[in-house]
Write a protein that holds these residues in place. Structure first.
Motif, PDB file in Angstrom:
ATOM      1  N   MET A 138       4.230  42.191 -26.246  1.00 43.38           N
ATOM      2  CA  MET A 138       4.581  42.855 -27.501  1.00 43.38           C
ATOM      3  C   MET A 138       4.969  41.836 -28.562  1.00 43.38           C
ATOM      4  O   MET A 138       5.545  40.794 -28.257  1.00 43.38           O
ATOM      5  N   SER A 139       4.682  42.169 -29.809  1.00 45.51           N
ATOM      6  CA  SER A 139       5.142  41.324 -30.912  1.00 45.51           C
ATOM      7  C   SER A 139       6.645  41.528 -31.086  1.00 45.51           C
ATOM      8  O   SER A 139       7.175  42.605 -30.797  1.00 45.51           O
ATOM      9  N   PRO A 140       7.354  40.507 -31.548  1.00 48.25           N
ATOM     10  CA  PRO A 140       8.799  40.651 -31.780  1.00 48.25           C
ATOM     11  C   PRO A 140       9.142  41.812 -32.708  1.00 48.25           C
ATOM     12  O   PRO A 140      10.167  42.471 -32.536  1.00 48.25           O
ATOM     13  N   ASP A 141       8.291  42.067 -33.710  1.00 47.41           N
ATOM     14  CA  ASP A 141       8.549  43.179 -34.622  1.00 47.41           C
ATOM     15  C   ASP A 141       8.460  44.517 -33.911  1.00 47.41           C
ATOM     16  O   ASP A 141       9.244  45.438 -34.180  1.00 47.41           O
ATOM     17  N   THR A 142       7.499  44.667 -33.003  1.00 46.99           N
ATOM     18  CA  THR A 142       7.364  45.911 -32.256  1.00 46.99           C
ATOM     19  C   THR A 142       8.599  46.161 -31.406  1.00 46.99           C
ATOM     20  O   THR A 142       9.122  47.276 -31.351  1.00 46.99           O
ATOM     21  N   VAL A 143       9.083  45.116 -30.750  1.00 52.90           N
ATOM     22  CA  VAL A 143      10.295  45.244 -29.947  1.00 52.90           C
ATOM     23  C   VAL A 143      11.473  45.613 -30.832  1.00 52.90           C
ATOM     24  O   VAL A 143      12.269  46.496 -30.498  1.00 52.90           O
TER      25      VAL A 143
END
Length: 203
Positions: A138-143
């Motif tokens: 996952m991308s950090p933004d999604t998390v």
């Protein structure tokens, strides 16, 4: 008029002109003031306590481990968003793995302890869950949008000098199938937390 007198008169006229020009330069009033200005940048300082969130041995399918940790803003600026990067390495004890151990470790993120009084053990308090392998991709933004927005952004971020106590559960999922390939294996998990500043504002 002799040449000598003409030259003398010309030199005198030129000197008078220069004197008038020079005198004109200093004929205006003036005043000077000096200002001393400073731009001092604030600091972002996000820390995690404890730095080792989980360390456990002899787990088996079906086991779960509840852990808590604090996100602490030791800086002078408020933090609006926390990003999470996940990485891990698997040590295959027998060299026989055909699956990723991270596919079998589920992570359950619970509501922020500062926002609930029920205790972080009830399934209905899970705000987000995923496997370690999915979390790694996952991308950090999604998390951040799935995990930290409910935790932090609902109250306007993590203010300077403030902290949040967070709860997470790791579960070795028993999938009802043969999971013998993971006997003796180990997984080293790294979580990197990054705090981001709030939007710029008029000062």
């Amino acid at each position: 008029m002799s040449l000598k007198k003409k030259l003398g008169l010309g030199v005198a006229s030129a000197a008078l002109g220069l004197a008038l020009v020079g005198g004109g330069t200093y004929a205006y009033f003036n005043d000077t003031e000096v200002t001393n200005n400073t731009f001092a940048a604030g600091t972002l300082d996000l820390s995690v306590d404890p730095t080792t969130i989980i360390e456990v041995d002899n787990i088996k399918p079906g086991d779960w481990m509840n852990r808590s940790f604090e996100l602490i803003n030791d800086g002078s600026l408020d933090i609006s968003k926390v990003l999470l990067d996940t990485d891990y390495t698997v040590t295959d004890a027998d060299g026989n793995n055909v699956e990723d151990f991270g596919d079998h470790i589920r992570v359950n993120f619970f509501w922020n302890a500062d926002k609930t009084t029920l205790g972080p053990v009830s399934p209905d308090q899970i705000v987000f869950f995923t496997t370690l392998s999915e979390l790694k991709d996952m991308s950090p933004d999604t998390v951040a949008n799935n995990v930290f927005v409910p935790w932090i952004e609902e109250r306007g971020g993590l203010e300077a000098g403030d902290s949040d106590t967070l709860y997470v559960q790791f579960e070795f999922v028993d999938n009802g199938e043969d999971q013998n390939e993971f006997q003796g294996d180990s997984l080293e998990l790294t979580w990197k937390f990054t705090g981001e500043q709030t939007a710029g504002e008029s000062k």
